[in-house]
Design an enzyme around this catalytic site. Sequence first.
Site, PDB file in Angstrom:
ATOM      1  N   ASN A  33       0.626  -1.207   0.360  1.00  0.00           N
ATOM      2  CA  ASN A  33      -0.232   0.147  -0.264  1.00  0.00           C
ATOM      3  C   ASN A  33       0.758   1.051  -0.114  1.00  0.00           C
ATOM      4  O   ASN A  33       0.792   2.425  -0.761  1.00  0.00           O
ATOM      5  CB  ASN A  33      -1.360   0.263   1.416  1.00  0.00           C
ATOM      6  CG  ASN A  33      -1.916  -1.289   1.015  1.00  0.00           C
ATOM      7  OD1 ASN A  33      -2.268  -1.782   0.091  1.00  0.00           O
ATOM      8  ND2 ASN A  33      -2.808  -1.227   2.193  1.00  0.00           N
ATOM      9  N   HIS A  81     -17.613  35.404 -31.204  1.00  0.00           N
ATOM     10  CA  HIS A  81     -18.560  34.581 -31.485  1.00  0.00           C
ATOM     11  C   HIS A  81     -17.963  33.978 -32.964  1.00  0.00           C
ATOM     12  O   HIS A  81     -18.937  33.589 -33.771  1.00  0.00           O
ATOM     13  CB  HIS A  81     -19.856  35.543 -31.643  1.00  0.00           C
ATOM     14  CG  HIS A  81     -20.007  36.520 -30.833  1.00  0.00           C
ATOM     15  ND1 HIS A  81     -20.752  35.677 -29.803  1.00  0.00           N
ATOM     16  CD2 HIS A  81     -20.116  37.106 -30.354  1.00  0.00           C
ATOM     17  CE1 HIS A  81     -21.184  36.371 -28.964  1.00  0.00           C
ATOM     18  NE2 HIS A  81     -21.018  37.758 -28.876  1.00  0.00           N
ATOM     19  N   SER A 102      -5.723  13.132 -49.240  1.00  0.00           N
ATOM     20  CA  SER A 102      -6.314  12.676 -48.562  1.00  0.00           C
ATOM     21  C   SER A 102      -6.422  12.394 -50.324  1.00  0.00           C
ATOM     22  O   SER A 102      -5.697  11.751 -51.215  1.00  0.00           O
ATOM     23  CB  SER A 102      -8.207  12.788 -49.424  1.00  0.00           C
ATOM     24  OG  SER A 102      -8.735  12.969 -50.067  1.00  0.00           O
ATOM     25  N   LYS A 123      -6.316  18.740 -51.460  1.00  0.00           N
ATOM     26  CA  LYS A 123      -6.384  18.522 -49.810  1.00  0.00           C
ATOM     27  C   LYS A 123      -5.135  18.322 -49.306  1.00  0.00           C
ATOM     28  O   LYS A 123      -4.355  17.585 -49.587  1.00  0.00           O
ATOM     29  CB  LYS A 123      -7.653  17.160 -49.745  1.00  0.00           C
ATOM     30  CG  LYS A 123      -8.851  17.362 -49.691  1.00  0.00           C
ATOM     31  CD  LYS A 123      -9.683  17.870 -49.130  1.00  0.00           C
ATOM     32  CE  LYS A 123     -10.021  17.177 -48.281  1.00  0.00           C
ATOM     33  NZ  LYS A 123     -11.457  17.618 -47.253  1.00  0.00           N
ATOM     34  N   GLU A 159      -7.128  17.979 -35.561  1.00  0.00           N
ATOM     35  CA  GLU A 159      -8.459  17.529 -35.213  1.00  0.00           C
ATOM     36  C   GLU A 159      -7.790  16.810 -34.120  1.00  0.00           C
ATOM     37  O   GLU A 159      -8.753  16.623 -33.339  1.00  0.00           O
ATOM     38  CB  GLU A 159      -8.306  16.999 -36.267  1.00  0.00           C
ATOM     39  CG  GLU A 159      -9.000  17.466 -37.489  1.00  0.00           C
ATOM     40  CD  GLU A 159      -9.221  17.108 -38.984  1.00  0.00           C
ATOM     41  OE1 GLU A 159     -10.233  16.851 -39.456  1.00  0.00           O
ATOM     42  OE2 GLU A 159      -8.649  16.883 -40.036  1.00  0.00           O
ATOM     43  N   TYR A 189      -6.635   2.047   1.816  1.00  0.00           N
ATOM     44  CA  TYR A 189      -6.888   1.809   0.635  1.00  0.00           C
ATOM     45  C   TYR A 189      -7.273   1.287   0.301  1.00  0.00           C
ATOM     46  O   TYR A 189      -7.963   0.232   1.000  1.00  0.00           O
ATOM     47  CB  TYR A 189      -5.234   0.664   0.655  1.00  0.00           C
ATOM     48  CG  TYR A 189      -4.834   0.504  -0.888  1.00  0.00           C
ATOM     49  CD1 TYR A 189      -4.436   0.457  -1.364  1.00  0.00           C
ATOM     50  CD2 TYR A 189      -5.119  -1.606  -1.676  1.00  0.00           C
ATOM     51  CE1 TYR A 189      -4.440   0.491  -3.421  1.00  0.00           C
ATOM     52  CE2 TYR A 189      -5.319  -1.750  -1.790  1.00  0.00           C
ATOM     53  CZ  TYR A 189      -4.650  -0.998  -3.403  1.00  0.00           C
ATOM     54  OH  TYR A 189      -4.971  -1.561  -4.224  1.00  0.00           O
TER      55      TYR A 189
HETATM   56  N1  ARG Z   1      -0.936  -3.735  -7.764  1.00  0.00           N
HETATM   57  C1  ARG Z   1      -1.861  -3.238  -6.709  1.00  0.00           C
HETATM   58  C2  ARG Z   1      -2.445  -1.323  -6.807  1.00  0.00           C
HETATM   59  O1  ARG Z   1      -2.013  -1.120  -8.284  1.00  0.00           O
HETATM   60  C3  ARG Z   1      -0.701  -2.253  -5.511  1.00  0.00           C
HETATM   61  C4  ARG Z   1      -1.407  -2.865  -4.021  1.00  0.00           C
HETATM   62  C5  ARG Z   1      -2.195  -3.656  -3.888  1.00  0.00           C
HETATM   63  N2  ARG Z   1      -2.230  -3.464  -2.407  1.00  0.00           N
HETATM   64  C6  ARG Z   1      -3.400  -4.442  -1.329  1.00  0.00           C
HETATM   65  N3  ARG Z   1      -3.225  -4.075  -0.229  1.00  0.00           N
HETATM   66  N4  ARG Z   1      -3.313  -5.501  -2.316  1.00  0.00           N
HETATM   67  O2  ARG Z   1      -3.163  -0.774  -6.725  1.00  0.00           O
END
Ligand code: ARG
Length: 462
Positions: free
Chosen positions: A114, A160, A281, A287, A294, A321
Amino acid sequence: MTNSANSMWGGRFEGGVDAIMEAINASIGFDKRLYAQDIAGSRAHAAMLAAQGIITPEDHKAIDAGLEQVKAEIEAGTFTFSTALEDIHMNIEARLKELIGEPAGRLHTARSRNDQVAVDFRLWVRDQCDAAIAGIDALMRAFLAQAEAGADWVMPGFTHLQTAQPVTWGHHMMAYVEMLSRDRSRFVDARARMNECPLGAAALAGTSFPIDRHMTAAALGFDRPTANSLDSTADRDFALEFLGAASICAMHLSRFAEELVIWSSAQFRFVRLSDAFTTGSSIMPQKRNPDAAELLRAKLGRILGATVALFTVMKGLALTYSKDMQEDKEQVFDAADNLMLGLAAMTGMVRDMTANREALAKAAASGFSTATDLADWLVRTLNLPFREAHHVTGFLVALAEKKGCDLPELTLAEMQTGHPGITQDVYSVLGVDNSVRSRVSYGGTAPDQVRAQIARWKERMA
Ligand code: ARG
Protein backbone atom coordinates in the site's frame (compact mmCIF):
# COMPACT_ATOMS: atom_id res chain seq x y z
CA MET A 1 -9.82 -23.81 -13.01
CA THR A 2 -7.60 -22.76 -10.17
CA ASN A 3 -3.89 -22.16 -9.84
CA SER A 4 -1.70 -22.99 -6.88
CA ALA A 5 -1.69 -20.57 -3.95
CA ASN A 6 0.16 -17.28 -4.46
CA SER A 7 3.74 -17.53 -3.25
CA MET A 8 3.70 -13.95 -1.93
CA TRP A 9 0.61 -14.01 0.23
CA GLY A 10 -0.69 -17.60 0.00
CA GLY A 11 0.30 -18.74 3.50
CA ARG A 12 -3.22 -19.21 4.80
CA PHE A 13 -4.74 -20.28 1.49
CA GLU A 14 -5.26 -23.87 0.51
CA GLY A 15 -6.37 -23.52 -3.07
CA GLY A 16 -5.31 -21.13 -5.79
CA VAL A 17 -7.39 -18.45 -7.38
CA ASP A 18 -9.73 -18.85 -10.30
CA ALA A 19 -8.29 -17.85 -13.65
CA ILE A 20 -10.94 -15.13 -13.94
CA MET A 21 -9.96 -13.86 -10.50
CA GLU A 22 -6.36 -13.75 -11.61
CA ALA A 23 -7.34 -11.81 -14.72
CA ILE A 24 -9.39 -9.18 -12.90
CA ASN A 25 -6.90 -8.88 -10.05
CA ALA A 26 -3.68 -8.50 -11.99
CA SER A 27 -2.22 -5.10 -12.78
CA ILE A 28 1.13 -6.27 -14.12
CA GLY A 29 -0.06 -5.70 -17.69
CA PHE A 30 0.12 -1.97 -17.09
CA ASP A 31 1.93 -1.30 -13.81
CA LYS A 32 5.14 -2.76 -15.21
CA ARG A 33 5.65 0.84 -16.31
CA LEU A 34 6.45 1.59 -12.68
CA TYR A 35 9.41 -0.79 -12.55
CA ALA A 36 12.10 1.88 -12.27
CA GLN A 37 10.21 3.73 -9.54
CA ASP A 38 9.52 0.47 -7.72
CA ILE A 39 13.19 -0.48 -7.73
CA ALA A 40 14.27 3.01 -6.67
CA GLY A 41 11.78 2.88 -3.79
CA SER A 42 12.97 -0.58 -2.74
CA ARG A 43 16.61 0.41 -2.84
CA ALA A 44 15.94 3.47 -0.69
CA HIS A 45 13.93 1.33 1.72
CA ALA A 46 16.62 -1.36 1.95
CA ALA A 47 19.37 1.21 2.55
CA MET A 48 17.30 2.71 5.34
CA LEU A 49 16.58 -0.69 6.89
CA ALA A 50 20.32 -1.38 6.97
CA ALA A 51 21.19 2.06 8.34
CA GLN A 52 18.68 1.50 11.13
CA GLY A 53 20.06 -1.94 11.91
CA ILE A 54 16.79 -3.63 10.88
CA ILE A 55 18.57 -5.77 8.28
CA THR A 56 22.26 -6.70 8.16
CA PRO A 57 24.73 -4.95 5.85
CA GLU A 58 25.23 -8.29 4.05
CA ASP A 59 21.53 -8.66 3.34
CA HIS A 60 21.39 -5.06 2.19
CA LYS A 61 24.27 -5.64 -0.21
CA ALA A 62 22.61 -8.72 -1.65
CA ILE A 63 19.25 -6.96 -2.00
CA ASP A 64 20.77 -3.91 -3.64
CA ALA A 65 22.81 -5.89 -6.15
CA GLY A 66 19.85 -8.14 -6.85
CA LEU A 67 17.54 -5.19 -7.50
CA GLU A 68 20.08 -3.73 -9.86
CA GLN A 69 20.16 -6.98 -11.77
CA VAL A 70 16.36 -7.13 -11.92
CA LYS A 71 16.35 -3.65 -13.37
CA ALA A 72 18.93 -4.63 -15.96
CA GLU A 73 16.87 -7.67 -16.93
CA ILE A 74 13.71 -5.61 -17.35
CA GLU A 75 15.54 -3.06 -19.45
CA ALA A 76 17.14 -5.78 -21.56
CA GLY A 77 13.73 -7.34 -22.16
CA THR A 78 14.74 -10.66 -20.64
CA PHE A 79 12.51 -10.41 -17.56
CA THR A 80 9.46 -12.69 -17.55
CA PHE A 81 6.41 -10.92 -16.16
CA SER A 82 3.88 -13.20 -14.53
CA THR A 83 0.16 -12.50 -14.18
CA ALA A 84 -0.02 -14.96 -11.29
CA LEU A 85 2.28 -12.57 -9.42
CA GLU A 86 -0.32 -9.84 -9.86
CA ASP A 87 1.66 -6.66 -9.99
CA ILE A 88 5.06 -5.08 -10.50
CA HIS A 89 5.85 -5.14 -6.79
CA MET A 90 5.46 -8.90 -6.44
CA ASN A 91 7.00 -9.66 -9.82
CA ILE A 92 10.16 -7.86 -8.83
CA GLU A 93 10.30 -9.36 -5.35
CA ALA A 94 9.76 -12.87 -6.67
CA ARG A 95 12.61 -12.48 -9.17
CA LEU A 96 14.79 -11.04 -6.43
CA LYS A 97 14.14 -14.17 -4.39
CA GLU A 98 15.19 -16.34 -7.34
CA LEU A 99 18.38 -14.34 -7.65
CA ILE A 100 19.47 -13.88 -4.03
CA GLY A 101 17.38 -16.29 -2.00
CA GLU A 102 16.43 -15.69 1.61
CA PRO A 103 17.50 -12.00 2.03
CA ALA A 104 14.88 -11.03 -0.56
CA GLY A 105 12.22 -11.87 1.98
CA ARG A 106 13.61 -9.22 4.35
CA LEU A 107 13.05 -6.34 1.92
CA HIS A 108 9.36 -6.14 2.73
CA THR A 109 10.02 -5.55 6.45
CA ALA A 110 8.22 -2.42 7.67
CA ARG A 111 6.56 -1.96 4.30
CA SER A 112 3.35 -2.90 2.54
CA ARG A 113 2.31 -2.81 -1.07
CA ASN A 114 0.00 0.00 0.00
CA ASP A 115 2.79 2.45 0.74
CA GLN A 116 4.92 0.87 -1.97
CA VAL A 117 2.43 1.59 -4.75
CA ALA A 118 1.76 5.05 -3.31
CA VAL A 119 5.43 5.97 -3.51
CA ASP A 120 5.98 4.37 -6.92
CA PHE A 121 3.05 6.15 -8.46
CA ARG A 122 3.95 9.49 -6.91
CA LEU A 123 7.45 9.22 -8.30
CA TRP A 124 6.01 8.45 -11.74
CA VAL A 125 3.52 11.29 -11.69
CA ARG A 126 6.22 13.65 -10.41
CA ASP A 127 8.32 12.80 -13.47
CA GLN A 128 5.32 13.47 -15.68
CA CYS A 129 4.93 16.92 -14.13
CA ASP A 130 8.51 17.62 -15.14
CA ALA A 131 7.85 16.30 -18.65
CA ALA A 132 4.73 18.45 -18.97
CA ILE A 133 6.63 21.53 -17.81
CA ALA A 134 9.37 20.88 -20.38
CA GLY A 135 6.79 20.28 -23.11
CA ILE A 136 4.94 23.48 -22.25
CA ASP A 137 8.19 25.44 -22.25
CA ALA A 138 8.96 24.26 -25.76
CA LEU A 139 5.50 25.19 -26.97
CA MET A 140 5.68 28.61 -25.31
CA ARG A 141 8.94 29.25 -27.14
CA ALA A 142 7.33 28.29 -30.45
CA PHE A 143 4.47 30.73 -29.85
CA LEU A 144 6.94 33.43 -28.79
CA ALA A 145 8.90 33.00 -32.03
CA GLN A 146 5.70 33.35 -34.05
CA ALA A 147 4.71 36.42 -32.05
CA GLU A 148 8.07 38.03 -32.57
CA ALA A 149 8.00 37.44 -36.32
CA GLY A 150 4.59 39.05 -36.69
CA ALA A 151 4.23 41.43 -33.76
CA ASP A 152 2.57 44.06 -35.98
CA TRP A 153 0.81 41.96 -38.61
CA VAL A 154 -2.87 42.77 -38.56
CA MET A 155 -5.54 40.13 -38.52
CA PRO A 156 -9.19 40.07 -37.56
CA GLY A 157 -9.95 39.54 -33.91
CA PHE A 158 -13.11 37.57 -33.35
CA THR A 159 -15.87 37.27 -30.82
CA HIS A 160 -18.55 34.67 -31.57
CA LEU A 161 -16.25 33.87 -34.53
CA GLN A 162 -17.61 37.08 -36.06
CA THR A 163 -15.16 39.78 -37.07
CA ALA A 164 -14.84 42.07 -34.06
CA GLN A 165 -11.81 44.36 -34.19
CA PRO A 166 -8.45 44.20 -35.87
CA VAL A 167 -5.74 42.71 -33.68
CA THR A 168 -2.14 41.76 -34.27
CA TRP A 169 -0.83 38.29 -35.03
CA GLY A 170 1.71 38.74 -32.27
CA HIS A 171 -1.05 39.52 -29.82
CA HIS A 172 -2.97 36.39 -30.74
CA MET A 173 0.14 34.21 -30.39
CA MET A 174 0.93 35.78 -27.03
CA ALA A 175 -2.54 34.94 -25.74
CA TYR A 176 -1.46 31.29 -25.89
CA VAL A 177 1.78 32.07 -24.10
CA GLU A 178 -0.33 33.42 -21.23
CA MET A 179 -2.60 30.36 -21.20
CA LEU A 180 0.35 27.98 -21.31
CA SER A 181 2.14 29.81 -18.52
CA ARG A 182 -0.87 29.19 -16.29
CA ASP A 183 -0.80 25.53 -17.31
CA ARG A 184 2.86 25.41 -16.48
CA SER A 185 2.32 26.91 -13.05
CA ARG A 186 -0.40 24.35 -12.31
CA PHE A 187 2.09 21.54 -12.91
CA VAL A 188 4.71 23.33 -10.82
CA ASP A 189 2.22 23.75 -7.96
CA ALA A 190 0.97 20.16 -8.17
CA ARG A 191 4.53 18.88 -8.20
CA ALA A 192 5.43 20.84 -5.08
CA ARG A 193 2.33 19.59 -3.25
CA MET A 194 2.86 15.94 -4.19
CA ASN A 195 6.51 15.98 -3.21
CA GLU A 196 6.04 14.21 0.13
CA CYS A 197 7.02 10.60 0.61
CA PRO A 198 4.37 8.06 1.71
CA LEU A 199 6.91 5.23 2.11
CA GLY A 200 6.95 3.93 5.66
CA ALA A 201 3.22 4.38 6.18
CA ALA A 202 3.25 0.60 5.73
CA ALA A 203 -0.17 -1.02 5.36
CA LEU A 204 -2.00 1.94 6.89
CA ALA A 205 -0.94 2.46 10.49
CA GLY A 206 2.82 2.91 10.36
CA THR A 207 5.17 0.32 11.78
CA SER A 208 6.72 -0.82 15.05
CA PHE A 209 10.16 -1.07 13.41
CA PRO A 210 12.49 1.87 14.09
CA ILE A 211 12.44 3.14 10.51
CA ASP A 212 13.75 6.53 9.37
CA ARG A 213 11.18 8.01 7.02
CA HIS A 214 13.17 11.20 6.60
CA MET A 215 16.03 9.19 5.18
CA THR A 216 13.94 7.43 2.53
CA ALA A 217 12.14 10.67 1.68
CA ALA A 218 15.45 12.44 1.09
CA ALA A 219 16.90 9.55 -0.89
CA LEU A 220 13.97 9.67 -3.29
CA GLY A 221 14.11 13.45 -3.72
CA PHE A 222 11.03 14.22 -1.66
CA ASP A 223 10.87 17.33 0.50
CA ARG A 224 9.67 15.41 3.56
CA PRO A 225 7.71 12.31 4.57
CA THR A 226 3.91 12.49 4.61
CA ALA A 227 2.58 13.15 8.09
CA ASN A 228 -0.36 10.76 8.43
CA SER A 229 -0.02 7.10 7.57
CA LEU A 230 -3.74 6.62 6.86
CA ASP A 231 -3.81 9.55 4.46
CA SER A 232 -0.55 8.36 2.88
CA THR A 233 -2.01 5.08 1.70
CA ALA A 234 -5.47 6.44 0.87
CA ASP A 235 -4.43 9.55 -1.05
CA ARG A 236 -4.51 9.90 -4.83
CA ASP A 237 -4.82 13.68 -4.91
CA PHE A 238 -1.48 13.91 -6.67
CA ALA A 239 -2.86 11.92 -9.61
CA LEU A 240 -6.09 13.90 -9.66
CA GLU A 241 -4.22 17.19 -9.61
CA PHE A 242 -2.02 16.03 -12.44
CA LEU A 243 -5.10 15.04 -14.44
CA GLY A 244 -6.80 18.34 -13.65
CA ALA A 245 -3.79 20.32 -14.82
CA ALA A 246 -3.50 18.07 -17.88
CA SER A 247 -7.17 18.60 -18.71
CA ILE A 248 -6.94 22.37 -18.61
CA CYS A 249 -3.78 22.28 -20.69
CA ALA A 250 -5.37 19.91 -23.21
CA MET A 251 -8.38 22.23 -23.35
CA HIS A 252 -6.06 25.07 -24.33
CA LEU A 253 -4.42 22.90 -26.97
CA SER A 254 -7.85 22.04 -28.34
CA ARG A 255 -8.69 25.71 -28.75
CA PHE A 256 -5.62 26.47 -30.81
CA ALA A 257 -6.18 23.22 -32.69
CA GLU A 258 -9.63 24.45 -33.66
CA GLU A 259 -8.20 27.78 -34.78
CA LEU A 260 -5.66 25.95 -36.91
CA VAL A 261 -8.41 23.87 -38.51
CA ILE A 262 -10.32 27.05 -39.37
CA TRP A 263 -7.30 29.12 -40.32
CA SER A 264 -5.79 26.50 -42.62
CA SER A 265 -9.02 26.05 -44.58
CA ALA A 266 -9.24 27.29 -48.18
CA GLN A 267 -11.87 29.82 -47.05
CA PHE A 268 -9.55 31.46 -44.51
CA ARG A 269 -5.98 30.74 -45.66
CA PHE A 270 -4.61 32.50 -42.58
CA VAL A 271 -1.92 29.88 -42.11
CA ARG A 272 -0.25 27.17 -44.06
CA LEU A 273 0.68 24.13 -42.01
CA SER A 274 3.89 22.41 -42.98
CA ASP A 275 3.89 19.17 -44.98
CA ALA A 276 5.29 17.55 -41.85
CA PHE A 277 2.04 18.19 -39.99
CA THR A 278 -0.60 17.67 -42.67
CA THR A 279 -1.87 14.70 -44.63
CA GLY A 280 -3.24 14.31 -48.10
CA SER A 281 -6.47 12.70 -49.19
CA SER A 282 -6.41 9.41 -51.05
CA ILE A 283 -9.14 10.63 -53.40
CA MET A 284 -9.05 14.44 -53.46
CA PRO A 285 -5.62 15.60 -54.61
CA GLN A 286 -6.17 19.24 -53.62
CA LYS A 287 -6.54 18.42 -49.94
CA ARG A 288 -4.13 19.24 -47.14
CA ASN A 289 -5.81 17.95 -44.07
CA PRO A 290 -4.88 19.32 -40.64
CA ASP A 291 -5.12 15.86 -39.06
CA ALA A 292 -2.75 16.58 -36.19
CA ALA A 293 -4.78 19.66 -35.27
CA GLU A 294 -8.01 17.68 -35.41
CA LEU A 295 -6.55 14.97 -33.19
CA LEU A 296 -5.35 17.61 -30.76
CA ARG A 297 -8.83 19.06 -30.72
CA ALA A 298 -10.04 15.61 -29.70
CA LYS A 299 -7.39 14.69 -27.14
CA LEU A 300 -9.09 16.55 -24.33
CA GLY A 301 -11.89 14.00 -24.65
CA ARG A 302 -9.76 11.17 -23.35
CA ILE A 303 -7.73 13.27 -20.91
CA LEU A 304 -10.84 14.70 -19.30
CA GLY A 305 -12.34 11.21 -19.49
CA ALA A 306 -9.43 9.90 -17.44
CA THR A 307 -9.94 12.70 -14.93
CA VAL A 308 -13.62 11.91 -14.52
CA ALA A 309 -12.82 8.20 -14.32
CA LEU A 310 -10.36 8.61 -11.46
CA PHE A 311 -12.61 11.01 -9.56
CA THR A 312 -15.35 8.42 -9.89
CA VAL A 313 -13.05 5.67 -8.61
CA MET A 314 -12.00 7.73 -5.59
CA LYS A 315 -15.40 9.11 -4.71
CA GLY A 316 -16.83 7.66 -1.52
CA LEU A 317 -13.92 5.28 -0.85
CA ALA A 318 -13.61 4.68 2.87
CA LEU A 319 -10.06 5.03 4.20
CA THR A 320 -7.55 3.66 3.55
CA TYR A 321 -6.44 1.59 0.55
CA SER A 322 -9.04 -0.29 -1.44
CA LYS A 323 -8.34 -2.30 -4.53
CA ASP A 324 -10.53 0.14 -6.47
CA MET A 325 -7.47 2.35 -6.42
CA GLN A 326 -5.61 0.01 -8.74
CA GLU A 327 -7.83 1.53 -11.44
CA ASP A 328 -5.88 4.78 -11.11
CA LYS A 329 -2.88 3.89 -13.21
CA GLU A 330 -4.15 3.19 -16.72
CA GLN A 331 -6.09 6.44 -16.73
CA VAL A 332 -3.09 8.50 -15.69
CA PHE A 333 -0.74 6.66 -18.05
CA ASP A 334 -3.02 7.28 -21.00
CA ALA A 335 -3.64 10.90 -20.12
CA ALA A 336 0.07 11.60 -19.61
CA ASP A 337 1.08 9.88 -22.85
CA ASN A 338 -1.46 11.83 -24.83
CA LEU A 339 -0.65 15.14 -23.18
CA MET A 340 3.06 14.78 -23.94
CA LEU A 341 2.35 13.70 -27.50
CA GLY A 342 -0.09 16.56 -27.91
CA LEU A 343 2.36 19.13 -26.61
CA ALA A 344 5.06 17.83 -28.94
CA ALA A 345 2.74 17.81 -31.96
CA MET A 346 1.45 21.30 -31.23
CA THR A 347 5.01 22.55 -30.81
CA GLY A 348 5.89 21.14 -34.23
CA MET A 349 2.84 22.67 -35.87
CA VAL A 350 3.34 26.10 -34.34
CA ARG A 351 7.04 26.12 -35.12
CA ASP A 352 6.50 25.13 -38.76
CA MET A 353 3.35 27.04 -39.69
CA THR A 354 3.55 30.08 -41.94
CA ALA A 355 1.13 32.91 -41.48
CA ASN A 356 -0.28 34.39 -44.68
CA ARG A 357 0.28 38.04 -43.92
CA GLU A 358 -1.71 39.30 -46.92
CA ALA A 359 -4.73 37.11 -46.20
CA LEU A 360 -4.66 38.18 -42.56
CA ALA A 361 -4.52 41.88 -43.51
CA LYS A 362 -7.26 41.52 -46.09
CA ALA A 363 -9.55 39.76 -43.65
CA ALA A 364 -8.71 42.32 -40.98
CA ALA A 365 -9.99 45.12 -43.17
CA SER A 366 -13.28 43.45 -44.04
CA GLY A 367 -16.36 42.88 -41.96
CA PHE A 368 -16.47 46.51 -40.70
CA SER A 369 -13.72 45.64 -38.25
CA THR A 370 -12.98 49.30 -37.51
CA ALA A 371 -16.54 50.21 -36.57
CA THR A 372 -15.50 50.60 -32.93
CA ASP A 373 -12.70 52.93 -34.02
CA LEU A 374 -15.27 55.06 -35.82
CA ALA A 375 -17.47 55.18 -32.73
CA ASP A 376 -14.47 56.06 -30.54
CA TRP A 377 -13.54 58.85 -33.01
CA LEU A 378 -17.05 60.30 -32.71
CA VAL A 379 -16.72 60.28 -28.92
CA ARG A 380 -13.22 61.75 -28.93
CA THR A 381 -13.62 64.35 -31.67
CA LEU A 382 -17.29 65.33 -31.52
CA ASN A 383 -17.78 64.62 -27.83
CA LEU A 384 -20.79 62.38 -28.52
CA PRO A 385 -21.92 60.09 -25.72
CA PHE A 386 -20.69 56.56 -26.57
CA ARG A 387 -24.25 55.23 -26.95
CA GLU A 388 -25.04 57.87 -29.58
CA ALA A 389 -21.73 57.29 -31.33
CA HIS A 390 -22.59 53.57 -31.42
CA HIS A 391 -25.91 54.43 -33.04
CA VAL A 392 -24.36 56.69 -35.70
CA THR A 393 -21.77 54.03 -36.48
CA GLY A 394 -24.46 51.39 -36.80
CA PHE A 395 -26.25 53.59 -39.33
CA LEU A 396 -23.03 53.98 -41.38
CA VAL A 397 -22.29 50.25 -41.24
CA ALA A 398 -25.78 49.59 -42.61
CA LEU A 399 -25.17 52.16 -45.35
CA ALA A 400 -21.88 50.53 -46.33
CA GLU A 401 -23.51 47.13 -46.28
CA LYS A 402 -26.23 48.40 -48.62
CA LYS A 403 -23.57 49.80 -50.95
CA GLY A 404 -21.56 46.60 -50.73
CA CYS A 405 -18.42 48.37 -49.58
CA ASP A 406 -16.36 48.71 -46.40
CA LEU A 407 -16.40 51.69 -44.04
CA PRO A 408 -13.32 53.50 -45.44
CA GLU A 409 -14.93 53.41 -48.93
CA LEU A 410 -17.86 55.62 -47.88
CA THR A 411 -17.47 59.20 -49.18
CA LEU A 412 -17.26 62.07 -46.73
CA ALA A 413 -20.74 63.22 -47.84
CA GLU A 414 -22.10 59.76 -47.09
CA MET A 415 -20.35 59.80 -43.70
CA GLN A 416 -21.97 63.11 -42.92
CA THR A 417 -25.44 61.62 -43.40
CA GLY A 418 -24.63 59.80 -40.19
CA HIS A 419 -23.49 62.95 -38.41
CA PRO A 420 -22.84 66.38 -40.00
CA GLY A 421 -19.82 66.99 -37.80
CA ILE A 422 -17.74 64.18 -39.35
CA THR A 423 -14.59 65.45 -41.11
CA GLN A 424 -11.91 64.05 -43.39
CA ASP A 425 -9.89 63.19 -40.27
CA VAL A 426 -12.19 60.22 -39.61
CA TYR A 427 -10.45 58.21 -42.35
CA SER A 428 -7.26 58.16 -40.29
CA VAL A 429 -8.85 55.77 -37.79
CA LEU A 430 -10.59 53.56 -40.33
CA GLY A 431 -7.36 51.90 -41.48
CA VAL A 432 -6.57 48.66 -39.67
CA ASP A 433 -2.95 49.60 -39.02
CA ASN A 434 -3.98 52.78 -37.25
CA SER A 435 -6.65 50.85 -35.42
CA VAL A 436 -4.26 48.35 -33.88
CA ARG A 437 -1.64 51.00 -33.24
CA SER A 438 -4.15 52.99 -31.23
CA ARG A 439 -4.88 50.16 -28.76
CA VAL A 440 -2.05 51.04 -26.44
CA SER A 441 -3.74 50.22 -23.13
CA TYR A 442 -1.72 47.79 -21.00
CA GLY A 443 -2.19 44.31 -22.47
CA GLY A 444 -3.76 45.78 -25.61
CA THR A 445 -3.08 44.75 -29.19
CA ALA A 446 -0.84 47.69 -30.23
CA PRO A 447 2.45 46.35 -31.63
CA ASP A 448 4.42 48.25 -28.99
CA GLN A 449 2.42 46.60 -26.24
CA VAL A 450 2.86 43.20 -27.86
CA ARG A 451 6.61 43.73 -28.21
CA ALA A 452 6.81 44.70 -24.54
CA GLN A 453 5.05 41.46 -23.57
CA ILE A 454 7.32 39.43 -25.83
CA ALA A 455 10.37 41.03 -24.21
CA ARG A 456 8.97 40.34 -20.73
CA TRP A 457 8.39 36.68 -21.54
CA LYS A 458 11.75 36.23 -23.25
CA GLU A 459 13.45 37.53 -20.16
CA ARG A 460 11.35 35.33 -17.89
CA MET A 461 12.12 32.27 -19.96
CA ALA A 462 15.83 32.96 -20.52
N1 ARG B 1 -1.39 -3.53 -7.57
C1 ARG B 1 -1.87 -2.78 -6.47
C2 ARG B 1 -2.34 -1.42 -6.96
O1 ARG B 1 -2.00 -1.06 -7.99
C3 ARG B 1 -0.80 -2.60 -5.44
C4 ARG B 1 -1.31 -2.42 -4.05
C5 ARG B 1 -1.95 -3.67 -3.61
N2 ARG B 1 -2.24 -3.65 -2.23
C6 ARG B 1 -3.04 -4.55 -1.67
N3 ARG B 1 -3.25 -4.47 -0.41
N4 ARG B 1 -3.60 -5.51 -2.36
O2 ARG B 1 -3.08 -0.74 -6.28
